[in-house]
Scaffold this motif. Structure first.
Motif, short mmCIF file in Angstrom:
data_model
loop_
_atom_site.label_atom_id
_atom_site.label_comp_id
_atom_site.label_asym_id
_atom_site.label_seq_id
_atom_site.Cartn_x
_atom_site.Cartn_y
_atom_site.Cartn_z
N VAL A 163 0.85 -1.20 0.00
CA VAL A 163 0.00 0.00 0.00
C VAL A 163 0.88 1.24 0.00
O VAL A 163 1.77 1.38 0.86
N PHE A 164 0.66 2.13 -0.96
CA PHE A 164 1.44 3.35 -1.09
C PHE A 164 0.52 4.54 -1.32
O PHE A 164 -0.40 4.47 -2.14
N HIS A 165 0.78 5.62 -0.59
CA HIS A 165 0.02 6.85 -0.78
C HIS A 165 0.98 8.03 -0.68
O HIS A 165 1.81 8.09 0.22
N ARG A 166 0.86 8.95 -1.62
CA ARG A 166 1.72 10.14 -1.63
C ARG A 166 0.88 11.39 -1.80
O ARG A 166 -0.09 11.40 -2.55
N ARG A 167 1.28 12.44 -1.08
CA ARG A 167 0.57 13.72 -1.17
C ARG A 167 1.59 14.85 -1.30
O ARG A 167 2.52 14.94 -0.50
N MET A 168 1.40 15.68 -2.32
CA MET A 168 2.25 16.84 -2.53
C MET A 168 1.49 18.09 -2.11
O MET A 168 0.35 18.32 -2.55
N PHE A 169 2.10 18.90 -1.25
CA PHE A 169 1.51 20.17 -0.84
C PHE A 169 2.21 21.30 -1.57
O PHE A 169 3.44 21.46 -1.48
N THR A 170 1.44 22.10 -2.30
CA THR A 170 1.99 23.16 -3.12
C THR A 170 0.93 24.23 -3.36
O THR A 170 -0.26 23.91 -3.35
N VAL A 171 1.28 25.48 -3.48
CA VAL A 171 2.61 26.09 -3.50
C VAL A 171 2.91 26.55 -2.09
O VAL A 171 2.17 27.36 -1.53
N VAL A 172 4.01 26.07 -1.50
CA VAL A 172 4.28 26.34 -0.10
C VAL A 172 4.77 27.77 0.12
O VAL A 172 4.38 28.44 1.07
N VAL A 173 5.61 28.26 -0.78
CA VAL A 173 6.26 29.55 -0.55
C VAL A 173 5.26 30.70 -0.41
O VAL A 173 5.53 31.68 0.30
N THR A 174 4.10 30.62 -1.04
CA THR A 174 3.10 31.68 -0.95
C THR A 174 1.90 31.27 -0.10
O THR A 174 0.90 31.98 -0.07
N SER A 175 1.98 30.13 0.59
CA SER A 175 0.83 29.63 1.34
C SER A 175 0.60 30.46 2.60
O SER A 175 1.53 30.97 3.22
N THR A 176 -0.66 30.58 2.99
CA THR A 176 -1.04 31.31 4.19
C THR A 176 -1.00 30.39 5.40
O THR A 176 -0.95 29.16 5.26
N ASP A 177 -1.05 30.98 6.58
CA ASP A 177 -1.12 30.18 7.80
C ASP A 177 -2.35 29.29 7.79
O ASP A 177 -2.30 28.13 8.22
N ALA A 178 -3.46 29.84 7.29
CA ALA A 178 -4.70 29.05 7.24
C ALA A 178 -4.56 27.86 6.31
O ALA A 178 -5.03 26.74 6.62
N LYS A 179 -3.90 28.05 5.17
CA LYS A 179 -3.69 26.95 4.24
C LYS A 179 -2.81 25.88 4.87
O LYS A 179 -3.08 24.68 4.76
N ARG A 180 -1.75 26.30 5.55
CA ARG A 180 -0.85 25.32 6.18
C ARG A 180 -1.56 24.56 7.30
O ARG A 180 -1.35 23.36 7.47
N THR A 181 -2.40 25.24 8.03
CA THR A 181 -3.18 24.57 9.07
C THR A 181 -4.09 23.52 8.46
O THR A 181 -4.21 22.40 8.98
N ALA A 182 -4.71 23.85 7.32
CA ALA A 182 -5.58 22.89 6.63
C ALA A 182 -4.77 21.72 6.11
O ALA A 182 -5.21 20.56 6.19
N TRP A 183 -3.60 21.99 5.59
CA TRP A 183 -2.74 20.90 5.10
C TRP A 183 -2.33 19.96 6.24
O TRP A 183 -2.33 18.74 6.08
N LEU A 184 -1.99 20.53 7.38
CA LEU A 184 -1.60 19.69 8.52
C LEU A 184 -2.78 18.85 9.02
O LEU A 184 -2.60 17.72 9.47
N ALA A 185 -3.98 19.42 8.92
CA ALA A 185 -5.17 18.63 9.28
C ALA A 185 -5.32 17.45 8.33
O ALA A 185 -5.73 16.35 8.74
N GLU A 186 -5.00 17.67 7.06
CA GLU A 186 -5.05 16.57 6.09
C GLU A 186 -3.99 15.52 6.39
O GLU A 186 -4.24 14.31 6.29
N VAL A 187 -2.78 15.97 6.76
CA VAL A 187 -1.73 15.03 7.15
C VAL A 187 -2.20 14.19 8.33
O VAL A 187 -2.05 12.96 8.35
N ASP A 188 -2.77 14.85 9.32
CA ASP A 188 -3.28 14.17 10.51
C ASP A 188 -4.31 13.11 10.12
O ASP A 188 -4.24 11.96 10.56
N ALA A 189 -5.27 13.49 9.27
CA ALA A 189 -6.33 12.57 8.86
C ALA A 189 -5.77 11.39 8.06
O ALA A 189 -6.20 10.24 8.22
#
Length: 200
Positions: A163-189
């Protein structure tokens, strides 16, 4: 059960570090033992020397430890940025030195290395979390997403991880705090989905 978590990002406090912290917290909360390595913080030596290539070569104690841990792991999680369509060199060197014959794969008797290998890793699932500063559409259309091929086909399928799953988060350099919080919630899930709570 044991999960190996490998982080490769040179800046302490990076978003990659936040991803790694999130998955380690989920795994710990769910009752897993965690083998965690921050390759840059540990100053991992990525250079594979010729004398280390043979299957029965004597290994540096640190490399032998990494090999034991990856063999013992019931799951694997890798966190790294996308640099030139590849992992950072320190992580590529980790693959070269740790994902080795006799540890992660073997060839059948009489096969000198030209055939299809038998995967030896016992991990049942592998997750890869990447960060990038290229829009996904451009990544797919122009570059063909080489990291998907590297991790999915060239490493984990090759080594027998089903079983393999990969997730790319982009674009990081211009991402907001809210976007990063949402991404981390996705990582958690995602970590919770693939590594559910162990029975007590």
């Amino acid at each position: 059960m044991i999960v190996s978590v490998i982080l490769a990002h040179p800046r302490p406090g990076s978003f990659n570090h936040a991803i790694a912290d999130t998955v380690v917290q989920v795994l710990t909360d769910h009752g897993y033992a965690v083998h965690f390595h921050d390759l840059y913080a540990e100053r991992f030596d990525p250079v594979l020397q010729y004398d280390e290539i043979p299957r029965d070569a004597p290994l540096d104690p640190l490399i032998a430890q990494h090999c034991r841990e990856i063999q013992e792991a019931d799951g694997i999680i890798i966190v790294h940025p996308d640099w030139w369509g590849q992992p950072p060199a320190i992580l590529k060197g980790w693959i070269d030195r740790v994902i080795r014959p006799g540890v992660a794969y073997r060839f059948c008797e009489g096969d000198d290395g030209e055939g299809v290998p038998v995967g030896l890793l016992k991990a049942q699932a592998a997750l890869v979390f990447n960060t990038a500063n290229t829009q996904k559409e451009r990544e797919d259309e122009v570059f063909g997403d080489p990291l998907e091929l590297l991790w999915g086909r060239c490493v984990f399928s090759f080594c027998g991880v089903p079983v393999f799953h990969r997730r790319m988060f982009t674009v990081v350099v211009t991402s907001t705090d809210a976007k990063r919080t949402a991404w981390l919630a996705e990582v958690d899930a995602t970590a919770r989905q693939y590594f559910p709570r162990l029975p007590e």
